[in-house]
Design an enzyme around this catalytic site. Structure first.
Site, PDB file in Angstrom:
ATOM      1  N   HIS A 273       0.838  -1.119   0.023  1.00 12.79           N
ATOM      2  CA  HIS A 273      -0.009  -0.024  -0.043  1.00 12.79           C
ATOM      3  C   HIS A 273       0.769   1.182   0.126  1.00 12.79           C
ATOM      4  O   HIS A 273       2.191   1.323   0.741  1.00 12.79           O
ATOM      5  CB  HIS A 273      -0.679  -0.040   1.200  1.00 12.79           C
ATOM      6  CG  HIS A 273      -1.940   0.985   1.274  1.00 12.79           C
ATOM      7  ND1 HIS A 273      -1.807   2.199   1.356  1.00 12.79           N
ATOM      8  CD2 HIS A 273      -3.457   0.656   1.346  1.00 12.79           C
ATOM      9  CE1 HIS A 273      -2.960   2.681   1.448  1.00 12.79           C
ATOM     10  NE2 HIS A 273      -3.862   2.034   1.331  1.00 12.79           N
ATOM     11  N   ARG A 296      -6.799  10.095   0.406  1.00  9.95           N
ATOM     12  CA  ARG A 296      -6.787  10.497  -0.909  1.00  9.95           C
ATOM     13  C   ARG A 296      -8.109  10.632  -1.654  1.00  9.95           C
ATOM     14  O   ARG A 296      -8.304  11.575  -2.357  1.00  9.95           O
ATOM     15  CB  ARG A 296      -5.734   9.639  -1.430  1.00  9.95           C
ATOM     16  CG  ARG A 296      -4.463   9.935  -1.141  1.00  9.95           C
ATOM     17  CD  ARG A 296      -3.256   9.069  -1.651  1.00  9.95           C
ATOM     18  NE  ARG A 296      -3.340   7.650  -1.022  1.00  9.95           N
ATOM     19  CZ  ARG A 296      -3.444   6.512  -1.744  1.00  9.95           C
ATOM     20  NH1 ARG A 296      -3.674   6.356  -2.992  1.00  9.95           N
ATOM     21  NH2 ARG A 296      -3.673   5.376  -1.079  1.00  9.95           N
TER      22      ARG A 296
END
Ligand SMILES: Cc1cc2nc3c(=O)[nH]c(=O)nc-3n(C[C@H](O)[C@H](O)[C@H](O)COP(=O)(O)OP(=O)(O)OC[C@H]3O[C@@H](n4cnc5c(N)ncnc54)[C@H](O)[C@@H]3O)c2cc1C
Length: 489
Positions: A273, A296
């Protein structure tokens, strides 16, 4: 010649008694089996509740002192296509769209039967969670999704909200027995079937009989020299992990130890990730807190060591990770995540937690942002102005970003900032299963009595898992396994 009346009555009584005995025998010997669930994360809990809803009893074993596994840590949400929460926000989505996005992300390792099972059961799985009183009314778009479909509630992180509701409810169920600190060490076999487990608890070895559902999670913390990371991706041994220490691939090890072993698939497919928090007070720790992808999704941007963007922040995880690794390897780090106040307000509970842990800093105005990061104020200004122009479609984003949330970074406004590093996060590989969650041999035949759901299974996500699809995999395949185990499929 017809029987005399007395004989007819006797025959009738005899047949009735036989039928009654038949019913009793059937009840005794054909009653739904007690199913053994190994692992008390979201997959195991979904399986256990499904077993109960199908009239059987359940024994759930977990090697840790408390239930929840990695599931309680999940911070972005759970995917669903065609849900009422989407409709309430006028988001048009379909199972086909979800299948397309998942297939594109899975690349050459896409398995249509497993992807179809995941996507087509998504809305009903969220509805099932909703019936347990779990709020999943908020919807975000995560990387690689063409449509917003990752659900969470208004309160704290979704993993805790969902998983704790399920384990609290299990405590109230008469036909459920939960044993914690119980490590399953062996699958028991008879006549080519799995018929139970052996487990270690309180210093003794116990046995339990019944069909078995494996829900032991993945192997993203299997760092030992003989572990799966060493075997399949040794270069990742030095990369920190977001996973709890329980994620050592136990279900896989138990299943390959069978006399005719289960097949493992895609074992080298491990998701790194892009955004793990670098804790300023413990920069070298092997375990990192995850900076949820939702950060995000709501508009957080990634900056390199000179304050410039370098990637479409809402691209797929594998893509963003690769760009970050290039930046860091070229000596252009550290990479920072920056949010404005509007974005932070959308994830207020997450941000409050990260700030309280010292992982994220809240600063007022661009001057303070420049001062705490050491970045050049005019470069930051240019980055923020350009980002707004791309969002307003005045210019095309050089990194290809087309989905913008909260794009305006006000120089006098509040900023949230944190340093990021890539982290081993999720293991796409695991047990080969079919779309009924039956564990398969290498020749594709099901292993009688053995089922699996959640991160322990392999192949659902192919080369890259989309954010929000692992909690979904846990619920969908956990429930499929629960049904199949009770029905003896
Ligand atoms: C920080 C973090 C954030 C995440 N955020 C998201 C997100 O927002 N959305 C999303 O979709 N996914 C997310 N994921 C991934 C997702 O949480 C996991 O993949 C998923 O929860 C796995 O569920 P599971 O039930 O299969 O395994 P787990 O929840 O890990 O549970 C496995 C259980 O099995 C038990 N166990 C293991 N071996 C044995 C044994 N031998 N005997 C008995 N018990 C055993 C363990 O103790 C554990 O309780 C996140 C993961 C992490 C680490």
């Amino acid at each position: 010649m017809p029987l005399p009346r007395r004989s007819r009555v006797v025959s009738f009584l005899f047949i009735a008694i036989l039928a009654y005995i038949g019913v009793l025998v059937k009840r005794k010997f054909m009653s739904p089996p007690r199913v053994i669930v190994v692992g008390g994360g979201l997959a195991g809990l979904s399986a256990a509740h499904t077993v109960l809803q199908n009239g059987a009893s359940v024994l759930l074993l977990d090697k840790m002192k408390s239930l929840g596994g990695n599931s309680v840590k999940a911070s972005s949400g759970i995917n669903g296509a065609g849900t009422p929460a989407q409709a309430a926000k006028s988001i048009v989505d379909s199972v086909d769209d979800f299948i397309k996005d998942t297939t594109a992300s899975a690349g050459s390792l896409a398995r249509p039967n497993l992807i179809s099972a995941l996507a087509s059961n998504s809305a009903s799985s969220l509805e099932w969670l909703g019936q347990l009183g779990i709020d999943l009314s908020q919807v975000t778009r995560l990387g690689g999704h063409t449509i917003p479909r990752t659900h969470r509630g208004n309160g704290g992180p979704p993993g805790w909200a969902i998983t704790s509701a399920l384990f609290k409810k299990l405590d109230t169920e008469e036909k459920a027995t939960v044993v914690k600190s119980a490590t399953v060490t062996k699958l028991l076999e008879a006549d080519g079937k799995v018929v139970g487990v052996e487990y270690a608890v309180d210093g003794s070895v116990q046995r339990a009989e019944g069909p078995v559902i494996l829900a032991t999670g993945g192997y993203a913390a299997d760092f030992s020299s003989s572990g799966f990371l060493s075997q399949y991706r040794p270069e990742l041994l030095s990369v920190p992990t977001t996973n709890g220490g329980h994620a050592t691939g136990d279900g896989l090890k138990l299943s390959v130890a069978l006399s005719t072993p289960a097949a493992l698939v895609d074992m080298d497919q491990i998701q790194v990730h892009p955004t793990g928090f670098v804790d300023p007070s413990d920069t070298s720790s092997q375990t990192k807190f995850l900076a949820a992808e939702a950060l995000r999704g709501v508009g957080g941007i990634l900056l390199n060591g000179t304050g410039e963007r370098f990637v479409n922040e809402v691209e797929r995880r594998d893509f963003v990770t690769a760009r970050m690794q290039e930046v860091i390897a070229a000596g252009h780090g550290p990479v920072r995540l920056v949010l404005n106040k509007d974005a932070a307000d959308e994830l207020a509970a997450h941000i409050g937690f990260y700030v309280s842990k010292g992982l994220m800093q809240r600063v007022e105005g661009i001057k303070e942002l420049a001062s705490v990061t050491g970045l050049d104020e005019s470069t930051l200004s240019k980055t923020f102005e350009a980002h707004l122009r791309y969002a307003n479609k005045e210019e095309a984003d050089p990194f290809g970003k087309v989905y913008f949330s909260n794009p305006k970074f006000d120089s006098n406004g509040q900023f949230l900032v944190a340093t990021m590093t890539p982290v081993v996060h999720y293991t796409m590989g695991g047990l080969s299963v079919d779309e009924l969650a039956r564990v398969l041999h290498a020749d594709g035949t099901p292993i009688s009595g053995l089922y699996a759901g959640g991160e322990v299974i392999g192949g659902v996500h192919g080369q890259n898992r989309l954010g929000g699809s692992s909690l979904l995999e846990a619920v969908v395949f956990g429930r499929l396994a629960g049904h199949a185990a009770v029905e003896g499929k």
